[in-house]
Structure formats: C-alpha cells, structure tokens
Design a protein around this motif. Structure first.
Motif, mmCIF file in Angstrom:
data_model
loop_
_atom_site.group_PDB
_atom_site.id
_atom_site.type_symbol
_atom_site.label_atom_id
_atom_site.label_comp_id
_atom_site.label_asym_id
_atom_site.label_seq_id
_atom_site.Cartn_x
_atom_site.Cartn_y
_atom_site.Cartn_z
ATOM 1 N N SER A 130 -2.168 36.611 42.719
ATOM 2 C CA SER A 130 -1.272 37.717 43.012
ATOM 3 C C SER A 130 -0.039 37.632 42.135
ATOM 4 O O SER A 130 0.376 36.546 41.728
ATOM 5 N N GLU A 167 3.294 33.786 47.092
ATOM 6 C CA GLU A 167 2.723 33.700 48.424
ATOM 7 C C GLU A 167 3.416 32.596 49.208
ATOM 8 O O GLU A 167 3.606 31.488 48.709
ATOM 9 N N ARG A 212 -6.487 41.050 54.675
ATOM 10 C CA ARG A 212 -6.340 41.004 53.216
ATOM 11 C C ARG A 212 -7.676 40.811 52.504
ATOM 12 O O ARG A 212 -7.766 40.132 51.491
ATOM 13 N N ASP A 260 -6.000 44.643 49.378
ATOM 14 C CA ASP A 260 -4.570 44.907 49.474
ATOM 15 C C ASP A 260 -4.329 46.407 49.436
ATOM 16 O O ASP A 260 -5.080 47.154 48.781
ATOM 17 N N SER A 317 3.046 49.431 53.030
ATOM 18 C CA SER A 317 3.096 47.988 53.307
ATOM 19 C C SER A 317 2.609 47.700 54.720
ATOM 20 O O SER A 317 2.696 48.547 55.611
ATOM 21 N N ASP A 366 5.646 40.836 54.469
ATOM 22 C CA ASP A 366 4.615 41.645 53.820
ATOM 23 C C ASP A 366 3.373 40.785 53.613
ATOM 24 O O ASP A 366 3.460 39.657 53.116
ATOM 25 N N ARG A 425 1.139 40.842 51.506
ATOM 26 C CA ARG A 425 0.881 40.487 50.111
ATOM 27 C C ARG A 425 1.679 39.273 49.660
ATOM 28 O O ARG A 425 1.405 38.707 48.602
ATOM 29 N N THR A 426 2.661 38.877 50.473
ATOM 30 C CA THR A 426 3.453 37.684 50.137
ATOM 31 C C THR A 426 3.007 36.467 50.938
ATOM 32 O O THR A 426 3.518 35.369 50.738
ATOM 33 N N ARG A 474 -3.164 33.569 51.977
ATOM 34 C CA ARG A 474 -4.320 34.120 52.691
ATOM 35 C C ARG A 474 -4.854 33.150 53.746
ATOM 36 O O ARG A 474 -5.289 33.564 54.821
#
Length: 620
Positions: A353, A357, A416, A419, A424, A431, A433-434, A437
C-alpha cells in the motif's frame, strides 16, 4: 531465501543469468557436482587411451605409435613386454577406471539431484506463500487449474532441467576443453575430420530452439486450460450429476483436450525432425572420421591404436553435442515455465500500500463508519455507490436487499478483500487502508455467504484461526451455533473427518460449523453473510437467541433475506442498486412504504397461509 527472476528494470532474466540466480543458495552443491563430473570425465578419458596404448605397444611386434601419452600409459602399466604377456592388466585397469568414473558420476548426480530438489522446494514454498498474499482482484481473474499447473508442472519442468541438464552442459564444456587438446596432440588433420560437423550440429540446435520456443508456451497454456476444466468438473461433480450434464461436460473437456493434443503433436513433430537431422549429422560425422582415419592408416600417418582412441574420444564428445538439442529444448521449456512462474511472483501482495499501515495495541471497540463509500469491480458499474453508514460499538446492524445490491461487497470491503474506490471506511476512527490487514481481520469473526470447510475433523474446522483453545470452548461455540447435538451423533463426534469443502455435511450443518468457528474467536465484530439461509426456523431462532446474548457486548452485522433473522437488530438498512434506500428498526420499516414493507407483507401472508393449512390438516 526469496528468488527474484527479474533484474532491477523488471525484465525477466534469461540465459546464464537466469540459471545463476536459480541456483543461489545451492551453488556449493553444484560446485561439488562439477568437481565430481570433472574427475569422472578424467577417468573416462583414460579408458580408451589404455586401449589405444595396448593395441599399439602390446599387441604388435613393434610399436607403431610415437604418441608420448600412449607410451607413458603403457609404461605405467608395467611396460609393453609385461602387458603383452599379461593382457588382463589393461583389462583390469580399464575396468577399474570405468568403475571409478561411475562412482564419481554417482556423486555428481546425487549432488545435482539434492540441489535441484532443494531449489524447487524453495520455489514451491515461495509460490504458495505468494499466492496466499495475492490480491483478490488477481485471484478473481485467474483459473485455479492454471495456478495449480504453474505450481506443479512448471516447477517440475524446472527441476528436471536443474537436475540433469546443467550438469550435461558442464560435461560438454569439460569434454570439449579437455578432449580437443588431446586429439590435436595426437593428429591435427584427423581431429579436424572428427569435429567437422560439430559446429553445424550446434548451430542447427540453436536455430531449432529459436523456432519452437513459442510452442512450449502454447503447450503449457493448453495444459493449464485442460487442468482448469478437470478441476472445475471434479469440484462440481454433484451439480453435473444433478442436472444430467455428463455429455455436456465431456464435450467441454474434449475441446481443451484436443487443443493440448494438437499443440503437443505439433511440437513432437518438429522435435522428431530435429532428432532425425541431428542423428543423420552425427552418423555422418562418424562416417567422415572412419573414412579419414582409414585413409591415414593406409598412408601410415596414424596407428590402429590412435584410430581406436580417436573414435572413442570422438564418441565421448559427439553424444553431449548431440544432447545440446535436448538441453536447449528443455531450457526453452524451462524458460517458458519460469516466465509463467514469474508472472505470479511479480504480482503485488495485497498488503502493499502507498499508505503506512498501523497496528493498534488494543483490540477494536467495534465502531464502524462508512462515508460516501463507492466501489466497482474492474472499473465497471459501481457495486456500491455513495454508502453512508454508522455502526456503534455493541450494536447489531442488519442489511437487507435483493441479490446484487452490494451487501456482500460491503462485507468484503470491511475485511479489505478490496479497498474502496472513493470515500472511506473507518474502524474505531482508523481508516481501514491504514490498518495492518492481519490486525484488521483478527477483529472480525466471519461467516461468508458460501462457508468453506477443510477436509479435516470438525474440531479442526471449528478452531481454525484460534491458536490455543480447549475442547470445552469448542463445544460451547458449537452449542451456541446449535450444531453440538448433531456432531455428537456422529460415530467419531468432534473427530469426524469431513470431505473436501465439508461435502459429507448438509448445507445447514456446514453453515452452523462455520458459525461455531466465528463465535469461538469471540471477535469484537461478527459478520454473518446470509449465514442462516440453510437452517430451519427453529434452529434459526435458537441461534438468534444465542447471538442476542452478545448484544451490547460485541458489534454484529447480519446479512439475510428472512425478515425473522433481521427483526431483532438495533438498526436495519435496505440496499437496492448499490445504495441504501431505507434505514431504521423493524417496527419503523414494516410501516414505511418500501422494499422492507413489501417483503414483510409477503412473508406474513405466507406464514398465515401455512398456519391455516397446518390447522386444517390437524382438524382433518
């Protein structure tokens, strides 16, 4: 150790660079194989030279050779007089050197086999690990059979080349480098005659491989399609039988099978031409050497022993040169196989990404918020569009909607698997995406729309993903999912082995085992994607009652089509066409015009009709 089969510019390696990269970590084994090969080849050289020396110095009344090598060999055997009176001496010597050559050939093959098996094990491990981390978008567009083909057949093609042909390349180089000087020292003219066609054979082999390389790709791809059809058919064999699709499936299999056959036959036909031409060239080379040596022998320029040595040494060189075609063929197949393998290894991990993360120190509180969330598969029509949703910690959210309305996609976005394209989704204010996983998915207990069970025991399936647990906890989770009694009815109870994908269980039992698995994790957020569709109403009520005990403690998101499954939720949202069209609780929505009210009226009428029919039957 991770293999990278491309250079810094991303170009796939080829030729010596590719081989050198592949054997990284096993180069010492190949070095030992090369040393053993060199020693074995040296011993093999000695055998024809002993025969040549014996012919010239022991089987004639007067030596008819002036070769220093042959004189030195006969001296080492005890001199011409001793050897001529004891011909068993050169025989034993030849046998002994041949045996020593065989021993070192064994060491060479053993080292090469260990190295190649080690390399291919590492390659399979890397492939398997990489596939586990690939994006869902890539996996969605890939055929399972083709991926299996790349991980098995293509790796095996690589192993065969590494086990046999790297060594054969070394053998050919050693023979050319060592035999040629020996032959030149014995007779320059006869050496030229004995090697005249070898450059032609090498050039022909090179041109051949350039012509057929594209066919290796076609054969591999055809085999991949064939494997995919077989895998798909076996997986869905019950559906095939239920719908009487045997003839259709046989016809569907026939097309890729014919394609594979035709491409294979085309490749074999070209290979047959190559072997025929190379055989003719090799036999012609032997004929040229025989004619030249016979002429020189008649002229008195060479001895019979020298001819014997030349023919033996020439055959030693001619065989590996002839094998160049096979080596180049297998190298071409290996290059294609490695290109297909590299296509997987160069695919990005789903964890890659542009954003940093993070992994929070504490478990999630289960607060989920979606703001203007939109997502589409492969840049098509948005599956979800402009979703705004807020789920408080401990709240139970129910989602209702027709098929294709985007309900399951929301689940996938929460996990996830994909995405979001726009907007958001946050978990406890972070978020998604941050978030790492692994951390994110540890916060969810999931029962997917199509529950997947492994071909293991029931207990192993329930405790999947839980590092340590005891039997009591497993049974408690099974009771909450109303599957405990059914499990104990099996002969082996929780140790009962179920078939692939849980095929020996009913649909409802598979769903309940999957629910048990999710509950055992006791996650902050529980996701149920149409998880009660295959259970009866009584079982559904029992499971809902067990879930209500978690109410206020854990966040729960339920997707269902039965309104009885949704009625207990704190909040219900209705989705249509990827958008939320209604929101509220059961009491509000059943009185509000819209999809929920229509479904409620239909289901209520059906229940009334069924109740009346049941009552009428009871009275009769």
């Amino acid at each position: 150790m991770t293999l990278k089969l491309q250079d810094t510019s991303g170009k796939v390696l080829s030729g010596p660079k590719l081989v050198w990269t592949l054997i990284r970590g096993f180069r010492l084994k190949y070095l030992w194989a090369a040393i053993s090969l060199f020693i074995a080849t040296a011993f093999q050289f000695v055998v024809p030279l002993i025969g040549s020396a014996t012919i010239d110095y022991a089987l004639t009344s007067e030596p008819n050779s002036s070769e220093p090598i042959l004189r030195h060999i006969i001296d080492l055997l005890g001199g011409s007089s001793l050897v001529s009176e004891n011909l068993w001496i050169p025989g034993v010597a030849m046998l002994g050197f041949a045996a020593l050559g065989g021993v070192f050939n064994y060491f060479q093959k053993l080292a090469a086999a260990k190295a190649s098996d080690g390399i291919c094990k590492r390659l399979k491990d890397q492939l398997y690990d990489h596939i586990q981390r690939l994006t869902n978008s890539y996996l969605d567009g890939s055929q399972t059979g083709d991926l299996v083909q790349r991980c098995t057949s293509d790796v095996e093609t690589t192993r065969i080349f590494l086990a046999a042909h790297i060594v054969e390349i070394g053998r050919g180089l050693i023979l050319i480098v060592t035999v040629l000087p020996i032959m030149l020292s014995m007779h320059v003219g006869l050496t030229v005659a004995s090697m005249a066609l070898i450059p032609v054979i090498i050039l022909y082999s090179y041109l051949y491989i350039k012509k057929v390389k594209h066919l290796f790709t076609q054969v591999d791809e055809a085999e991949g399609r064939l494997t995919s059809v077989v895998q798909e058919n076996i997986t869905g064999i019950r559906v095939v039988r239920a719908f009487g699709r045997h003839d259709y499936e046989i016809e569907k299999f026939e097309k890729p099978n014919s394609e594979y056959r035709d491409t294979s036959i085309k490749l074999i036909g070209i290979m047959s031409w190559f072997w025929s031409v190379s055989d003719i060239a090799s036999l012609t080379q032997i004929g040229i050497a025989l004619v030249a040596s016979s002429y020189l022998a008649i002229q008195g320029s060479v001895s019979v022993g020298t001819i014997f040595a030349f023919l033996a040494l020439m055959n030693m060189v001619l065989w590996p040169v002839r094998m160049i075609g096979r080596i180049l063929t297998d190298f071409g197949k290996t290059s294609v196989a490695l290109q297909r393998i590299n296509e997987i290894l160069t695919q990005p991990f789903e964890t890659e990404s542009d954003q940093v993360e993070i992994q929070p120190d504490s478990p999630s509180q289960g607060f989920i918020e979606m703001k203007e969330v939109s997502f589409s598969h492969n840049e098509g029509t948005p599956t979800v569009n402009g979703i705004n949703l807020r789920v408080e910690p401990g709240e139970t959210l129910a989602i209702l909607g027709p098929s294709g309305s985007g309900k399951t996609t929301l689940m996938h976005l929460l996990l996830r698997f994909y995405d979001v394209d726009k907007g958001s989704i946050t978990l406890d204010g972070h978020d998604l995406r941050t978030l790492d996983r692994a951390y994110l998915r540890a916060q969810f207990g999931v029962v997917l729309q199509e529950p997947f069970l492994y071909s293991r025991s029931i207990a192993s399936n329930i405790k999947l993903g839980v590092e340590s647990t005891d039997q009591k906890d497993i049974e408690e989770a099974a009771r909450m999912a109303c599957i405990h009694d059914a499990i104990t009815d099996f002969a082996d109870g929780y140790d009962t082995e179920i078939g692939e994908k849980g095929i020996t269980l009913s649909g409802g039992q598979r769903q309940r085992v999957a629910i048990s698995r999710a509950l055992l994790r006791n996650p902050p957020v529980l996701l149920l994607d149409d998880a009660l569709s295959a259970v009866d109403n009584e079982t559904e009520s029992s499971i809902i009652e067990a879930l209500q005990k978690r109410r206020g403690k854990r966040t729960t998101i339920v997707i269902a089509h039965r309104l009885s499954t949704l009625a207990h939720a704190d909040k219900i949202v209705v989705m249509e066409g990827g958008k939320i069209t209604q929101s509220g609780n059961h009491e509000t929505l059943r009185t509000e015009q819209g999809l929920y009210q229509r479904l409620w009226n239909i289901q209520t009428q059906l229940e009334t009709i069924l109740a009346e029919e049941t009552e009428a039957k009871a009275e009769n």
